[in-house]
Motif scaffolding. Structure first.
Motif, PDB file in Angstrom:
ATOM      1  N   MET A 114       3.777  15.336  19.903  1.00 49.73           N
ATOM      2  CA  MET A 114       3.977  14.950  21.110  1.00 49.73           C
ATOM      3  C   MET A 114       4.867  14.046  21.534  1.00 49.73           C
ATOM      4  SD  MET A 114      -0.336  14.855  21.740  1.00 49.73           S
ATOM      5  CE  MET A 114      -0.098  14.127  23.472  1.00 49.73           C
ATOM      6  N   GLY A 115       5.491  13.687  20.504  1.00 49.93           N
ATOM      7  CA  GLY A 115       6.607  12.453  20.784  1.00 49.93           C
ATOM      8  C   GLY A 115       5.870  11.266  21.238  1.00 49.93           C
ATOM      9  N   LEU A 116       4.878  10.624  20.916  1.00 51.86           N
ATOM     10  CA  LEU A 116       4.331   9.434  21.409  1.00 51.86           C
ATOM     11  C   LEU A 116       4.073   8.460  20.162  1.00 51.86           C
ATOM     12  CD1 LEU A 116       1.781  10.840  23.790  1.00 51.86           C
ATOM     13  CD2 LEU A 116       3.942   9.900  24.232  1.00 51.86           C
ATOM     14  N   GLY A 117       4.369   8.903  18.900  1.00 52.21           N
ATOM     15  CA  GLY A 117       4.098   8.045  17.753  1.00 52.21           C
ATOM     16  C   GLY A 117       4.988   6.609  17.807  1.00 52.21           C
ATOM     17  N   ALA A 144       0.994  -1.277   0.051  1.00 46.70           N
ATOM     18  CA  ALA A 144      -0.047   0.025  -0.016  1.00 46.70           C
ATOM     19  C   ALA A 144       0.927   1.292  -0.082  1.00 46.70           C
ATOM     20  CB  ALA A 144      -1.001  -0.144   1.169  1.00 46.70           C
ATOM     21  N   PRO A 145       0.719   2.180  -0.885  1.00 49.31           N
ATOM     22  CA  PRO A 145       1.552   3.376  -1.106  1.00 49.31           C
ATOM     23  C   PRO A 145       1.063   4.172   0.205  1.00 49.31           C
ATOM     24  CG  PRO A 145      -0.426   3.626  -2.649  1.00 49.31           C
ATOM     25  CD  PRO A 145      -0.299   2.098  -1.916  1.00 49.31           C
ATOM     26  N   LEU A 146       2.211   5.004   0.665  1.00 50.33           N
ATOM     27  CA  LEU A 146       1.855   5.857   1.468  1.00 50.33           C
ATOM     28  C   LEU A 146       2.582   7.388   1.169  1.00 50.33           C
ATOM     29  CD1 LEU A 146       2.939   3.967   4.798  1.00 50.33           C
ATOM     30  CD2 LEU A 146       0.554   4.548   3.884  1.00 50.33           C
ATOM     31  N   ILE A 147       1.839   7.838   0.343  1.00 47.95           N
ATOM     32  CA  ILE A 147       2.291   9.283  -0.252  1.00 47.95           C
ATOM     33  C   ILE A 147       1.423  10.461   0.144  1.00 47.95           C
ATOM     34  CG2 ILE A 147       2.844  10.273  -2.444  1.00 47.95           C
ATOM     35  CD1 ILE A 147       4.506   7.666  -1.761  1.00 47.95           C
ATOM     36  N   THR A 148       0.143  10.115   0.572  1.00 51.63           N
ATOM     37  CA  THR A 148      -0.700  11.247   0.866  1.00 51.63           C
ATOM     38  C   THR A 148      -1.581  10.919   2.229  1.00 51.63           C
ATOM     39  OG1 THR A 148      -2.554  10.197  -0.459  1.00 51.63           O
ATOM     40  CG2 THR A 148      -1.229  11.615  -1.703  1.00 51.63           C
ATOM     41  N   ASP A 149      -2.085  12.036   2.514  1.00 56.62           N
ATOM     42  CA  ASP A 149      -3.078  11.589   3.778  1.00 56.62           C
ATOM     43  C   ASP A 149      -4.186  10.677   3.477  1.00 56.62           C
ATOM     44  OD1 ASP A 149      -1.673  13.480   5.547  1.00 56.62           O
ATOM     45  OD2 ASP A 149      -2.948  15.089   5.139  1.00 56.62           O
ATOM     46  N   GLU A 150      -4.708  10.389   2.360  1.00 54.95           N
ATOM     47  CA  GLU A 150      -5.812   9.714   2.010  1.00 54.95           C
ATOM     48  C   GLU A 150      -5.167   8.205   1.916  1.00 54.95           C
ATOM     49  OE1 GLU A 150      -5.150  12.560   0.161  1.00 54.95           O
ATOM     50  OE2 GLU A 150      -6.752  13.592   0.636  1.00 54.95           O
ATOM     51  N   ASP A 151      -3.905   8.046   1.607  1.00 52.98           N
ATOM     52  CA  ASP A 151      -3.503   6.617   1.526  1.00 52.98           C
ATOM     53  C   ASP A 151      -3.338   6.102   3.216  1.00 52.98           C
ATOM     54  OD1 ASP A 151      -2.702   6.699  -1.119  1.00 52.98           O
ATOM     55  OD2 ASP A 151      -0.835   7.718  -0.620  1.00 52.98           O
ATOM     56  N   VAL A 152      -3.220   7.262   4.005  1.00 51.78           N
ATOM     57  CA  VAL A 152      -3.181   6.741   5.598  1.00 51.78           C
ATOM     58  C   VAL A 152      -4.555   6.190   5.870  1.00 51.78           C
ATOM     59  CG1 VAL A 152      -2.921   7.617   7.523  1.00 51.78           C
ATOM     60  CG2 VAL A 152      -1.178   8.317   6.023  1.00 51.78           C
ATOM     61  N   VAL A 153      -5.553   6.920   5.248  1.00 48.88           N
ATOM     62  CA  VAL A 153      -6.850   6.613   5.627  1.00 48.88           C
ATOM     63  C   VAL A 153      -7.190   5.169   4.802  1.00 48.88           C
ATOM     64  CG1 VAL A 153      -9.372   7.096   4.991  1.00 48.88           C
ATOM     65  CG2 VAL A 153      -7.915   8.961   5.594  1.00 48.88           C
ATOM     66  N   ARG A 154      -6.626   4.745   3.673  1.00 47.10           N
ATOM     67  CA  ARG A 154      -6.931   3.679   3.059  1.00 47.10           C
ATOM     68  C   ARG A 154      -6.247   2.534   3.863  1.00 47.10           C
ATOM     69  NH1 ARG A 154      -7.323   6.697  -1.714  1.00 47.10           N
ATOM     70  NH2 ARG A 154      -5.092   6.878  -2.025  1.00 47.10           N
ATOM     71  N   SER A 190      -1.844   3.678  12.188  1.00 50.49           N
ATOM     72  CA  SER A 190      -2.183   5.492  11.644  1.00 50.49           C
ATOM     73  C   SER A 190      -0.890   6.121  12.062  1.00 50.49           C
ATOM     74  CB  SER A 190      -3.273   5.883  12.203  1.00 50.49           C
ATOM     75  OG  SER A 190      -3.772   7.142  11.874  1.00 50.49           O
ATOM     76  N   GLU A 191      -0.491   5.961  13.186  1.00 55.44           N
ATOM     77  CA  GLU A 191       0.799   6.856  13.897  1.00 55.44           C
ATOM     78  C   GLU A 191       2.038   6.542  12.736  1.00 55.44           C
ATOM     79  OE1 GLU A 191       1.237   9.097  16.364  1.00 55.44           O
ATOM     80  OE2 GLU A 191      -0.949   9.169  16.431  1.00 55.44           O
ATOM     81  N   LEU A 192       2.277   5.411  12.719  1.00 57.32           N
ATOM     82  CA  LEU A 192       3.624   4.769  11.763  1.00 57.32           C
ATOM     83  C   LEU A 192       3.496   5.645  10.125  1.00 57.32           C
ATOM     84  CD1 LEU A 192       4.197   1.683  13.402  1.00 57.32           C
ATOM     85  CD2 LEU A 192       5.361   3.573  13.807  1.00 57.32           C
ATOM     86  N   ALA A 193       2.172   5.232   9.989  1.00 52.48           N
ATOM     87  CA  ALA A 193       1.979   5.793   8.341  1.00 52.48           C
ATOM     88  C   ALA A 193       2.147   7.251   8.328  1.00 52.48           C
ATOM     89  CB  ALA A 193       0.584   5.335   8.101  1.00 52.48           C
ATOM     90  N   ARG A 194       1.504   8.141   9.511  1.00 55.65           N
ATOM     91  CA  ARG A 194       1.773   9.549   9.462  1.00 55.65           C
ATOM     92  C   ARG A 194       3.515   9.736   9.474  1.00 55.65           C
ATOM     93  NH1 ARG A 194      -2.497  11.712   8.542  1.00 55.65           N
ATOM     94  NH2 ARG A 194      -4.523  10.817   9.345  1.00 55.65           N
ATOM     95  N   ASN A 195       4.178   8.939  10.370  1.00 58.55           N
ATOM     96  CA  ASN A 195       5.534   9.187  10.493  1.00 58.55           C
ATOM     97  C   ASN A 195       6.273   9.047   9.235  1.00 58.55           C
ATOM     98  OD1 ASN A 195       5.431   9.899  13.161  1.00 58.55           O
ATOM     99  ND2 ASN A 195       6.306   7.848  13.933  1.00 58.55           N
ATOM    100  N   THR A 196       5.794   8.005   8.380  1.00 55.74           N
ATOM    101  CA  THR A 196       6.412   7.824   6.934  1.00 55.74           C
ATOM    102  C   THR A 196       6.138   8.760   6.219  1.00 55.74           C
ATOM    103  OG1 THR A 196       5.987   5.372   7.146  1.00 55.74           O
ATOM    104  CG2 THR A 196       6.297   6.047   5.050  1.00 55.74           C
ATOM    105  N   LEU A 197       5.082   9.593   6.286  1.00 57.24           N
ATOM    106  CA  LEU A 197       4.659  10.853   5.215  1.00 57.24           C
ATOM    107  C   LEU A 197       5.519  11.798   6.043  1.00 57.24           C
ATOM    108  CD1 LEU A 197       0.949  10.736   4.755  1.00 57.24           C
ATOM    109  CD2 LEU A 197       2.635  10.214   3.175  1.00 57.24           C
ATOM    110  N   ARG A 198       5.492  12.114   7.108  1.00 54.42           N
ATOM    111  CA  ARG A 198       6.107  13.534   7.805  1.00 54.42           C
ATOM    112  C   ARG A 198       7.476  13.320   7.838  1.00 54.42           C
ATOM    113  NH1 ARG A 198       3.628  13.364  12.757  1.00 54.42           N
ATOM    114  NH2 ARG A 198       1.625  14.586  11.686  1.00 54.42           N
ATOM    115  N   TYR A 199       8.191  12.283   8.439  1.00 56.73           N
ATOM    116  CA  TYR A 199       9.573  12.185   8.400  1.00 56.73           C
ATOM    117  C   TYR A 199      10.234  11.521   7.442  1.00 56.73           C
ATOM    118  CZ  TYR A 199       8.204  13.454  13.198  1.00 56.73           C
ATOM    119  OH  TYR A 199       7.334  14.436  13.882  1.00 56.73           O
TER     120      TYR A 199
END
Length: 138
Positions: free
Chosen positions: A104-107, A11-21, A48-57
């Motif tokens: 928050m440093g909890l991801g 599953a790609p993790l490129i956009t916020d929509e990818d996180v939702v999927r 969800s936390e790890l997917a967002r980290n993949t996008l953000r960082y």
């Protein structure tokens, strides 16, 4: 029959929509395998936390989902892979409250607590791979 019964799902993790999927894919698999609502929530939250980290960082990447079997247990396993800058100090990154991006440093530490198994492989310039697994007897 589950989406993962055929093997590994990418599953790609490129956009916020990818996180939702991805959240939906993880939840659907947990429901199919008859995990409790509490276990579903823990795994979806960690994913969800790890997917967002993949996008953000990590600048985006991909997730790989599988359903491993070991002895009398079956699990849902999700790996988050990016080719980003990597993590220089893994111990520090896993410390509650540590953040390199203003969150928050909890991801990472939170995901580690929510999963039954947690593995983090990263180094500067090499990207990051985080794998979480939740197990259930069948």
């Amino acid at each position: 029959m589950s989406a993962l019964s055929e093997g590994l799902v990418h599953a790609p993790l490129i956009t916020d929509e990818d996180v939702v999927r991805l959240r939906k894919l993880v939840r659907d698999e947990m429901v199919t395998l008859k995990f409790s609502l509490i276990e579903q929530t823990k795994m979806v939250t960690a994913a969800s936390e790890l997917a967002r980290n993949t996008l953000r960082y990590g600048g985006g990447g991909r997730a790989e989902l599988s359903v491993p079997t070991r002895g009398g247990v079956r699990g849902v396993c999700v790996s988050f892979i990016d080719e980003g800058p990597g993590i220089a100090d893994i111990d520090l990154a896993l410390t509650d409250g540590y953040t390199s991006g203003g969150g928050m440093g909890l991801g990472l530490s939170g995901a580690r607590r929510l999963a039954d198994e947690f593995d983090l492989d990263s180094a500067p310039g090499r990207g990051t791979r985080v794998t979480i697994t939740k197990w259930k007897a069948f």
